[in-house]
Design a protein around this motif. Sequence first.
Motif, short mmCIF file in Angstrom:
data_model
loop_
_atom_site.label_atom_id
_atom_site.label_comp_id
_atom_site.label_asym_id
_atom_site.label_seq_id
_atom_site.Cartn_x
_atom_site.Cartn_y
_atom_site.Cartn_z
N LYS A 129 46.43 36.20 60.46
CA LYS A 129 47.59 36.05 61.39
C LYS A 129 48.96 35.53 60.65
O LYS A 129 49.92 36.35 61.40
CB LYS A 129 47.06 34.45 62.08
CG LYS A 129 47.86 34.09 63.01
CD LYS A 129 47.28 32.91 64.00
CE LYS A 129 48.14 32.60 65.15
NZ LYS A 129 47.90 31.39 65.66
N ARG A 130 49.08 34.92 59.62
CA ARG A 130 50.48 34.93 59.04
C ARG A 130 50.91 36.19 58.49
O ARG A 130 52.13 36.60 58.60
CB ARG A 130 50.14 33.82 57.92
CG ARG A 130 51.54 33.61 57.17
CD ARG A 130 52.21 32.59 58.29
NE ARG A 130 53.66 32.52 57.60
CZ ARG A 130 54.18 31.55 56.55
NH1 ARG A 130 53.22 30.69 56.05
NH2 ARG A 130 55.29 31.48 56.33
N LEU A 131 49.99 37.12 57.90
CA LEU A 131 50.44 38.41 57.40
C LEU A 131 51.01 39.23 58.39
O LEU A 131 51.96 39.84 58.48
CB LEU A 131 49.19 38.76 56.59
CG LEU A 131 49.07 38.58 55.12
CD1 LEU A 131 47.67 39.08 54.97
CD2 LEU A 131 50.15 39.04 54.13
N SER A 132 50.16 39.09 59.85
CA SER A 132 50.82 40.02 60.73
C SER A 132 51.97 39.51 61.54
O SER A 132 52.64 40.22 62.01
CB SER A 132 49.59 40.11 62.11
OG SER A 132 49.45 38.50 62.32
N LYS A 133 52.18 38.24 61.27
CA LYS A 133 53.60 37.77 61.59
C LYS A 133 54.77 38.19 60.79
O LYS A 133 55.89 38.55 61.03
CB LYS A 133 53.57 36.36 61.90
CG LYS A 133 54.80 35.66 62.28
CD LYS A 133 54.52 34.12 62.22
CE LYS A 133 55.88 33.55 62.65
NZ LYS A 133 55.94 31.92 62.77
N GLU A 134 54.41 37.92 59.33
CA GLU A 134 55.47 38.08 58.43
C GLU A 134 55.91 39.58 57.64
O GLU A 134 57.01 39.97 57.67
CB GLU A 134 55.12 37.34 57.06
CG GLU A 134 55.11 35.78 57.35
CD GLU A 134 56.42 34.99 58.01
OE1 GLU A 134 57.31 35.63 57.81
OE2 GLU A 134 56.36 33.96 58.57
N LEU A 135 54.73 40.40 57.75
CA LEU A 135 54.92 41.68 57.13
C LEU A 135 55.62 42.64 58.33
O LEU A 135 56.51 43.37 57.45
CB LEU A 135 53.58 42.16 56.91
CG LEU A 135 52.70 41.83 55.88
CD1 LEU A 135 51.34 42.50 55.66
CD2 LEU A 135 53.68 42.27 54.49
N PRO A 136 55.61 42.58 59.49
CA PRO A 136 56.67 43.45 59.96
C PRO A 136 58.01 43.25 59.88
O PRO A 136 58.99 44.05 59.68
CB PRO A 136 56.23 43.34 61.73
CG PRO A 136 54.70 42.76 61.50
CD PRO A 136 54.71 42.02 60.29
N LYS A 137 58.42 41.91 59.67
CA LYS A 137 60.00 41.33 59.37
C LYS A 137 60.22 42.00 58.10
O LYS A 137 61.12 42.46 57.94
CB LYS A 137 60.00 40.08 59.59
CG LYS A 137 59.69 39.54 60.89
CD LYS A 137 59.99 38.03 60.99
CE LYS A 137 59.12 37.19 60.29
NZ LYS A 137 59.64 35.75 60.30
N LEU A 138 59.37 41.71 57.03
CA LEU A 138 59.90 42.26 55.83
C LEU A 138 59.63 43.65 55.64
O LEU A 138 60.74 44.37 55.06
CB LEU A 138 58.76 41.66 54.68
CG LEU A 138 58.73 40.12 54.49
CD1 LEU A 138 57.53 39.77 53.76
CD2 LEU A 138 59.85 39.69 53.87
N SER A 139 58.81 44.58 56.31
CA SER A 139 58.78 45.90 56.37
C SER A 139 59.84 46.50 56.82
O SER A 139 60.64 47.47 56.27
CB SER A 139 57.69 46.40 56.76
OG SER A 139 56.48 45.98 56.16
N PHE A 140 60.42 45.89 58.16
CA PHE A 140 61.64 46.48 58.87
C PHE A 140 63.00 46.05 58.00
O PHE A 140 63.86 46.88 57.81
CB PHE A 140 61.65 45.60 60.06
CG PHE A 140 62.96 45.90 60.80
CD1 PHE A 140 63.04 46.99 61.65
CD2 PHE A 140 64.03 45.18 61.02
CE1 PHE A 140 64.23 47.41 62.35
CE2 PHE A 140 65.20 45.17 61.48
CZ PHE A 140 65.39 46.59 62.14
#
Length: 377
Positions: A19-30
């Motif tokens: 759940k935390r990965l799905s929240k943080e990864l899109p921001k970091l990847s963008f």
Amino acid sequence: MNDNLAVSLLAKVTKWDDKRLSKELPKLSFMARTKYDSYSQFDPGFRFMSSFAQWMSHFDKEDVETIYSAFNKYLTFISPEQIKYLVDLMYSSKIKPFIRDLAASKAGLSRYQLNKIENSQEHKIQKRLSLVVGLSDGSHIDILRRTAGFSNEQILPMYYPNQEKLQDMYDELRKEKLLKGTNRNLFESLFLVDDFTASGTSFARKEDDKFKGKIIKVMKGLTPKEAGSEGAADDESKELSDLFVKGQVKVNVLFCVATEEAIANIKREVGNYLSDNGMNNLIQFDVDCVQLIKTEEISLIKTHPGLKNVLKKDKYYDWSTILTDSYRKGKHDEPYWGFNECGLLLVLSHNTPNNTMPVIWEDTSKFRGLFPRISRH
């Protein structure tokens, strides 16, 4: 390291669940795609996600959330496109209005008559009698020259020009058709430009009872070789002072990004230098920037919950590498805040300032920072 492997390593070191990965990864990847991957000092084939995963792996489990929250909330990354925009703004919001106001004053026009001023002969003359000097290799003076439409004869990429270049500039002023019949063939305005300053010490400081710094060197160059002279004879080697009208030099120091502390320090030290050397009546001096970093913004970073306790851990540093002679010239009782304890979380796309916290830029056998920097010293 590919991005999939980096994500796996990141999940392992942060202990983030799905759940935390799905929240943080899109921001970091963008942010990686739009900004961070453009960082010039990454090794070939290395990208932000790989660097981020490796960086996070250095921290103790109890420190991961603190360091990530500070990074996530306060890191400012200035991309190549934003640097260009800041340089463009330096001309349109700082240099151009200054030249326009000078022209209005000389031509007896109201400063609000913009079209009349910019179409006047005096405006063309004022622009031609402006010299622009870069204070470092990060001044992006090439962008400024193209934006402003300055000629090569009024641009110095570095602040320590050789006499041959100064002679060429002097000769070009003498031949300038625009100036024929005006009895004005020396520069009147000087713009000293650079991309960034956080402490101001490399530009102006007093050390061992002597004034030092890049701007101080320029000021020394503006001192006429002989009192009362209006420049050397045409057949003598030229100095910077020979290119300016004595007693009418207007010096503007301009930065793309600067802290309030740096602006205040430069104004004070250069003002003291001019006063001590009897040059107050010879030079009009000012310092400004396009983007100002306010002191209270830095205070928010330094008081971020738990951050200081994390940064104080010596295990994250190789101080023998970081605490160089140049680093020690600034305040360093708490060196983990960066040079002169500035406490910044700022990265420029071509390099990271040493005023930013070392955990961001350190590159040693013990610790590799998120955005490793290349030292100028």
